[in-house]
Design an enzyme around this catalytic site. Structure first.
Site, PDB file in Angstrom:
ATOM      1  N   LYS A   1       0.829  -1.203   0.000  1.00 36.25           N
ATOM      2  CA  LYS A   1       0.000   0.000   0.000  1.00 36.25           C
ATOM      3  C   LYS A   1       0.864   1.255   0.000  1.00 36.25           C
ATOM      4  O   LYS A   1       0.665   2.174  -0.803  1.00 36.25           O
ATOM      5  CB  LYS A   1      -0.924  -0.009   1.219  1.00 36.25           C
TER       6      LYS A   1
ATOM      7  N   ARG B   1      -3.688   2.983   8.479  1.00 34.07           N
ATOM      8  CA  ARG B   1      -3.966   1.692   7.832  1.00 34.07           C
ATOM      9  C   ARG B   1      -2.708   0.832   7.792  1.00 34.07           C
ATOM     10  O   ARG B   1      -1.597   1.344   7.739  1.00 34.07           O
ATOM     11  CB  ARG B   1      -4.457   1.902   6.386  1.00 34.07           C
TER      12      ARG B   1
ATOM     13  N   GLY C   1      -8.249  -6.943   4.399  1.00 41.22           N
ATOM     14  CA  GLY C   1      -9.130  -7.027   5.559  1.00 41.22           C
ATOM     15  C   GLY C   1      -8.571  -7.778   6.741  1.00 41.22           C
ATOM     16  O   GLY C   1      -9.240  -7.894   7.770  1.00 41.22           O
TER      17      GLY C   1
ATOM     18  N   MET D   1      -5.809  -7.116   8.589  1.00 44.11           N
ATOM     19  CA  MET D   1      -5.278  -6.271   9.654  1.00 44.11           C
ATOM     20  C   MET D   1      -6.191  -5.069   9.843  1.00 44.11           C
ATOM     21  O   MET D   1      -7.221  -4.954   9.198  1.00 44.11           O
ATOM     22  CB  MET D   1      -3.831  -5.881   9.330  1.00 44.11           C
TER      23      MET D   1
ATOM     24  N   ARG E   1      -3.465  -1.705  -6.081  1.00 46.31           N
ATOM     25  CA  ARG E   1      -2.681  -2.919  -5.894  1.00 46.31           C
ATOM     26  C   ARG E   1      -3.061  -3.891  -7.001  1.00 46.31           C
ATOM     27  O   ARG E   1      -4.108  -3.724  -7.646  1.00 46.31           O
ATOM     28  CB  ARG E   1      -2.949  -3.552  -4.526  1.00 46.31           C
TER      29      ARG E   1
ATOM     30  N   HIS F   1     -15.984  -8.163   1.567  1.00 50.29           N
ATOM     31  CA  HIS F   1     -14.950  -9.018   2.149  1.00 50.29           C
ATOM     32  C   HIS F   1     -15.116 -10.465   1.690  1.00 50.29           C
ATOM     33  O   HIS F   1     -14.156 -11.127   1.278  1.00 50.29           O
ATOM     34  CB  HIS F   1     -15.019  -8.937   3.679  1.00 50.29           C
TER      35      HIS F   1
ATOM     36  N   ARG G   1      -1.407 -48.292 -10.775  1.00 48.48           N
ATOM     37  CA  ARG G   1      -1.397 -49.183  -9.605  1.00 48.48           C
ATOM     38  C   ARG G   1      -2.316 -50.374  -9.876  1.00 48.48           C
ATOM     39  O   ARG G   1      -3.530 -50.220  -9.952  1.00 48.48           O
ATOM     40  CB  ARG G   1      -1.864 -48.413  -8.371  1.00 48.48           C
TER      41      ARG G   1
ATOM     42  N   ARG H   1       2.887 -50.565 -12.255  1.00 44.06           N
ATOM     43  CA  ARG H   1       3.500 -51.079 -11.028  1.00 44.06           C
ATOM     44  C   ARG H   1       2.844 -52.394 -10.643  1.00 44.06           C
ATOM     45  O   ARG H   1       1.615 -52.473 -10.525  1.00 44.06           O
ATOM     46  CB  ARG H   1       3.341 -50.070  -9.884  1.00 44.06           C
TER      47      ARG H   1
ATOM     48  N   GLU I   1      11.854 -46.048  -2.920  1.00 43.44           N
ATOM     49  CA  GLU I   1      10.982 -45.590  -1.831  1.00 43.44           C
ATOM     50  C   GLU I   1      11.514 -45.978  -0.459  1.00 43.44           C
ATOM     51  O   GLU I   1      10.807 -45.834   0.549  1.00 43.44           O
ATOM     52  CB  GLU I   1       9.565 -46.123  -2.047  1.00 43.44           C
TER      53      GLU I   1
ATOM     54  N   SER J   1      11.816 -44.517 -10.391  1.00 40.40           N
ATOM     55  CA  SER J   1      10.700 -43.617 -10.100  1.00 40.40           C
ATOM     56  C   SER J   1      10.645 -43.473  -8.585  1.00 40.40           C
ATOM     57  O   SER J   1      10.431 -44.456  -7.873  1.00 40.40           O
ATOM     58  CB  SER J   1       9.385 -44.182 -10.636  1.00 40.40           C
TER      59      SER J   1
ATOM     60  N   GLY K   1       9.173 -43.024  -5.272  1.00 39.10           N
ATOM     61  CA  GLY K   1       7.866 -43.101  -4.615  1.00 39.10           C
ATOM     62  C   GLY K   1       7.927 -42.283  -3.330  1.00 39.10           C
ATOM     63  O   GLY K   1       8.238 -42.802  -2.264  1.00 39.10           O
ATOM     64  N   THR K   2       7.638 -40.994  -3.450  1.00 36.84           N
ATOM     65  CA  THR K   2       7.920 -40.074  -2.342  1.00 36.84           C
ATOM     66  C   THR K   2       6.979 -40.240  -1.156  1.00 36.84           C
ATOM     67  O   THR K   2       7.316 -39.809  -0.053  1.00 36.84           O
ATOM     68  CB  THR K   2       7.898 -38.620  -2.827  1.00 36.84           C
ATOM     69  N   ASN K   3       5.824 -40.854  -1.351  1.00 35.79           N
ATOM     70  CA  ASN K   3       4.936 -41.072  -0.201  1.00 35.79           C
ATOM     71  C   ASN K   3       5.604 -42.034   0.794  1.00 35.79           C
ATOM     72  O   ASN K   3       5.756 -41.722   1.977  1.00 35.79           O
ATOM     73  CB  ASN K   3       3.582 -41.626  -0.659  1.00 35.79           C
ATOM     74  N   ASP K   4       6.009 -43.207   0.296  1.00 32.77           N
ATOM     75  CA  ASP K   4       6.665 -44.185   1.174  1.00 32.77           C
ATOM     76  C   ASP K   4       8.070 -43.746   1.561  1.00 32.77           C
ATOM     77  O   ASP K   4       8.532 -44.027   2.671  1.00 32.77           O
ATOM     78  CB  ASP K   4       6.709 -45.563   0.506  1.00 32.77           C
TER      79      ASP K   4
ATOM     80  N   CYS L   1       6.714 -40.333  -8.718  1.00 33.11           N
ATOM     81  CA  CYS L   1       5.314 -40.715  -8.931  1.00 33.11           C
ATOM     82  C   CYS L   1       4.450 -40.578  -7.679  1.00 33.11           C
ATOM     83  O   CYS L   1       3.302 -41.001  -7.668  1.00 33.11           O
ATOM     84  CB  CYS L   1       5.214 -42.141  -9.477  1.00 33.11           C
TER      85      CYS L   1
ATOM     86  N   TYR M   1      10.972 -36.500 -15.573  1.00 31.00           N
ATOM     87  CA  TYR M   1       9.541 -36.227 -15.534  1.00 31.00           C
ATOM     88  C   TYR M   1       9.031 -36.267 -14.095  1.00 31.00           C
ATOM     89  O   TYR M   1       9.687 -36.773 -13.185  1.00 31.00           O
ATOM     90  CB  TYR M   1       8.756 -37.245 -16.381  1.00 31.00           C
TER      91      TYR M   1
END
Length: 896
Positions: A33, A102, A111, A113, A346, A462, A568, A624, A759, A778, A780-783, A846, A866
């Site tokens: 602002k 302000r 809105g 603050m 803005r 708002h 899967r 897989r 993984e 590949s 396997g980022t979850n495990d 993946c 990828y």
């Protein structure tokens, strides 16, 4: 005018028309602002003069609980400059200078603050203002607003008690609107307000103007850490240490009669992106009246009828601002006695539909480049572009219509408070927040709700602004509904709906619908396709999809997926026609019996793979093999015990009981203390090779059939949970023998790959050895996240991860955003060692991280080929990959 430079040691920056100490480049110091007020002043646009106290003061106060020693003197000096600019004196009873105070952070937090208007009024100064303006009603209206805002913001009384006094006064007078109250009414309200403050706070409303300014400044700085600001920062990932600036400006009055007014506007429609000035205004009002929803404002084009000259000037200024900033502007203005003042500009918050259209239109208008257009659209926002819409074939009952403030469609249970919305949403229930109007205090409930419905307010209220920023469906100003928040109900045309009742909102049309209405997938337009084409021209990181069905594959391809990175196969086993055979296979006492069950499953699997491979013709498909523990396909142990006990109590058939007990025994033999680290993945393939051989045969016989039809098919087999290269080597050798047999038997030849999921930490650390027998990795980022942190995802997310994030042990949920320090380091090691062993090793990811923008950027930086994510996140990944490439190029240019 030359662009000013930052002055070291200076905490206050002045601005007035054609004069400014700052500029827009100083937004980190002056806040958005303050920087834009200075910029407009430098451009010669009429702004009320004022000064900005920098964000550094906010950070200093947070650290030291006091202000820099020079601050008081700097404020006094700039206050004198301000008095000279306007010809009035702050604290003077006869010629009072009134101020607004302000907030203003570097990133807009609309809105969240606090603001205080009309500072400097007192029992004596109000009479001077009345004489100065020759308008007693305007003076006392300003005074009652000051006391009301000061009591709410600075003294913490809350706004409701003041509103109740106003409502009582209107009821006594028999009027509906605030503007119908007379000067005498307002004088009486001033007395009532001061009595309320004295009673609630044990001290009088301060009459000293400088005391008011000090207290207001403190309150606005403190509002950086109020609950709603903290929630907003958390939702939008804004850093706590940035702080807010405080802007002190001379007041201009929009409540001085019918030749005065106030409004909010956009240079283009923030919901659709359509060109042309857009917004709302009120005559004889101050700024908060427009956004608070207390009165329903008029569309901005109607200002041409009320004040044609002012309207033409506003259109001209708005166009100039858009061309200068080369972006859609959200501006606030006040008209005082026919003179236009700009209070703020803005970058306008907009829906993703508008963002995409504006970005592509501005390229056509030669305002920005294609690369800049890509940067203008946040990848995560694209998720909102794929908002579902009401099924046009459905019949439904429209009970009311309001303003279509933010598009999309949503169904949920009615709730009337933000806290209740959070409570029910935490339990997994979908809710719609219904309010008379929302306030910044509702931010946490708005984030939790599926959609927002208000009975008051307009397109710039708002509720509307915040909902558009969040990508939430919103209907505002639905005056037909009478909301009783205290009793938890709303009424419309005699129909009463209470908490828990289901309604549907169509934010694209403003329709409020009773009950549940089914929705359908959206169809992205030409602007979206054009933007995605530009993204594809820029990015170097491939984007594939996680897809388990032909329908998922079709959608993924339509959304730009360049193959399937994860199919899967276990999901295919849960069908009603297959599960009994899967259970027979698991319960088999010997390989022969197991083979019988597998022979029934094989043609089913072959058809599954054939359909998916056909859908992705010409593109790679990574399949897989079976991953989860076998017990997941069997009945629940506890439920089975209860069933047997029940059968015995009922003296059921002995043969049935024996069969169930045999099943129970097998379930018990397969039970594991920690199944996620147990007999699953490649361990199943090693111990029960016939399972993986069946799946391999199904994949490659399907591929052979399609290839014989002259189709271009690229099957790839992924073996899960490999920790040691010998696991992969044994399974690969068995599969290659089988694939050779199939090619010889079918008389076809085709390319294929066999790779693995990385993984487990050991797999990443020993990636060079595994790469020797793998065609691709590949991650396997979850495990990998579970095994790196030692977290069980289901338990962690439900029990302690939210607390870890709240206490800042972790910045983000590591299952949503890649932990770059820990999990990310294993990925770096695995990628580096894998490529050292095999230079052309294909590497991807993946897990669902593949569709999270910051994680996509990380994958680009690591050098992956990828990412793969769910179909509807494919556009997000495509745009995020383009952003990553553009950032890389910019960083390279800075180094040169």
């Amino acid at each position: 005018m030359a662009e000013p430079k930052r002055k070291r040691g200076l905490f206050v920056y002045f601005f007035a028309q054609n004069e400014a100490d700052g500029c827009r480049a100083m937004r980190n110091l002056l806040g958005g602002k303050g920087a834009n007020l200075a910029e407009m002043a430098r451009l010669g646009i009429r702004v009320p003069p004022g000064f900005t106290i920098t964000t550094e003061v906010c950070s200093y106060f947070a650290q030291h609980r006091s202000y820099p020693k020079s601050l008081s003197g700097e404020i006094s000096h700039n206050l004198q400059r301000l008095e000279a600019a306007v010809g009035k004196k702050f604290g003077n009873a006869d010629n009072p200078l009134l101020l607004s105070v302000r907030s203003g952070a570097r990133i807009s937090m609309p809105g969240m603050m606090d603001t205080v208007l009309n500072l400097g009024l007192s029992d004596t100064a109000v009479r001077g203002l009345a004489k100065q303006t020759d308008d007693e009603r305007c003076a006392y209206d300003a005074y009652r607003r000051l006391i009301q805002m000061f009591g709410n913001v600075v003294l913490g009384l809350g706004g409701r008690k003041f509103e109740e006094l106003i409502e009582k006064k209107k009821a006594v007078r028999g009027v509906k609107e605030d503007i119908d109250l007379t000067a005498e009414d307002l004088k009486d309200l001033v007395d009532r307000f001061k009595e309320l403050i004295a009673k609630e706070r044990g001290a009088d409303f301060p009459q000293d103007a400088f005391r008011q300014l000090d207290m207001a400044k403190d309150a606005v700085f403190a509002s950086w850490n109020n609950r709603r600001a903290i929630n907003y920062r958390r939702i939008h990932k804004i850093r706590e240490q940035w702080g807010t600036a405080v802007n002190v400006q001379s007041m201009v009055f929009g409540n001085m009669g019918e030749d005065s007014g106030t409004g909010v506007g956009f240079t283009r429609n923030p919901a659709t992106g359509e060109r042309g000035i857009y917004g709302e205004y009120l005559l004889n009002a101050q700024g908060e009246d427009v956004v608070a929803g207390i009165r329903t404002p008029r569309p901005l084009p109607l200002l041409k009828e009320d004040m044609s000259g002012v309207y033409e000037e506003l259109v001209s200024v708005a166009q100039r601002l858009e061309e200068h900033y080369r972006d859609v502007q959200d501006f606030e203005f006040t008209i005082e006695k026919g003179v236009l003042y700009l209070l703020q500009t803005r970058a306008g918050k907009r829906t993703i539909q508008a963002a995409v259209r504006v970005a592509t239109d501005m390229v056509e208008e030669k305002l920005i480049s294609k690369e800049e257009a890509l940067r203008r659209v946040e990848p995560a926002q694209l998720d909102q572009l794929l908002h579902r819409r009401l099924d046009p074939r459905e019949k439904f009952e429209v009970i009311a219509e309001g303003l279509p403030a933010s598009p999309g469609a949503a169904t949920g249970e009615v709730v009337f408070t933000a806290d209740r919305a959070v409570e029910l949403a935490t339990d997994g229930r979908k809710v719609i927040l219904v309010r008379r109007e929302t306030s910044p205090e509702d931010i946490h409930g708005m984030a939790a709700a599926e959609a927002i419905l208000t009975s008051r307010g307009g397109m710039t209220s708002h509720a509307a602004v915040v909902a558009r920023g969040m990508g939430k469906c919103c209907i505002a100003g639905c005056e037909a509904i009478k909301v009783d928040e205290e009793k938890g109900k709303f009424e419309v045309n005699g129909l009463i709906l209470k908490e828990g009742d289901l309604i549907t909102l169509d934010g694209s049309t403003g329709k409020v619908i009773k009950g549940v209405v089914h929705t359908v997938e959206p169809v992205p337009g030409d602007d979206f396709r054009r933007l995605m084409k530009w993204a594809d021209e820029v990015r170097t990181l491939g984007v594939r999809a996680n897809a388990d069905t032909p329908e998922d594959a079709r959608i993924a391809r339509e959304l730009g997926a360049e193959g399937i990175g994860l199919c899967r196969t276990e999901h295919m086993f849960f069908g009603e026609d297959r599960l009994p055979h899967v259970q027979r296979m698991i319960l088999a006492e010997d390989p022969e019996e197991r083979e019988k069950a597998l022979k029934i499953l094989e043609p089913m699997q072959r058809q599954d793979f054939k359909k998916i491979l056909k859908e992705m013709e010409g593109l790679p498909v990574i399949i897989r093999l079976l991953d989860p523990p076998l017990h997941e396909f069997l009945p629940n142990h506890e439920e089975l015990m209860l069933e047997i006990n029940d059968l015995k109590l009922k003296a059921a058939d002995e043969k049935l009981i024996e069969e169930k007990e045999r099943l129970l025994h097998r379930v018990e033999s397969l039970r594991e203390m920690n199944p996620m680290l147990g007999h699953r993945g490649c361990r199943l393939g090693v111990t029960f090779p016939e399972v993986y051989m069946m799946q391999t045969r199904a994949v490659f016989e399907a591929a052979a059939e399609l290839i014989s039809q002259k189709r271009e098919i690229y099957p790839e087999i992924m073996i899960p949970l490999v920790a040691h290269e010998r696991e992969l080597s044994i399974l690969r050798n068995e599969m290659e023998d089988l694939i050779d047999e199939i090619m010889e038997e079918k008389g076809v030849s085709f390319e294929y790959k066999i790779g693995t999921m990385i993984e487990l930490p050991r797999a990443a650390l020993c990636a060079d050895r595994i790469a020797a027998v793998a065609d691709f990795f590949s991650f396997g980022t979850n495990d990998l996240t579970q095994t790196t942190f030692g977290f069980s995802r289901d338990d962690a997310e439900g029990k302690f991860l939210p607390i870890y994030i709240k206490k800042k042990i972790l910045d983000d949920d590591p299952f949503e955003v890649i932990d770059q320090e820990g999990v990310g380091e294993l990925i770096r090691i695995g990628t580096r060692k894998g490529r050292q062993a095999k230079e052309n090793l294909e590497i991807g990811i993946c897990g669902e991280h593949g569709g999270e923008p910051s994680s996509v950027k990380f994958c680009h930086g690591v050098g992956m080929d990828y990412v793969s994510c769910s179909p509807y996140r494919v556009p997000i990944a495509r745009l995020a990959a383009a952003h990553a490439k553009l950032e890389e190029e910019e960083a390279g240019q800075r180094k040169q």
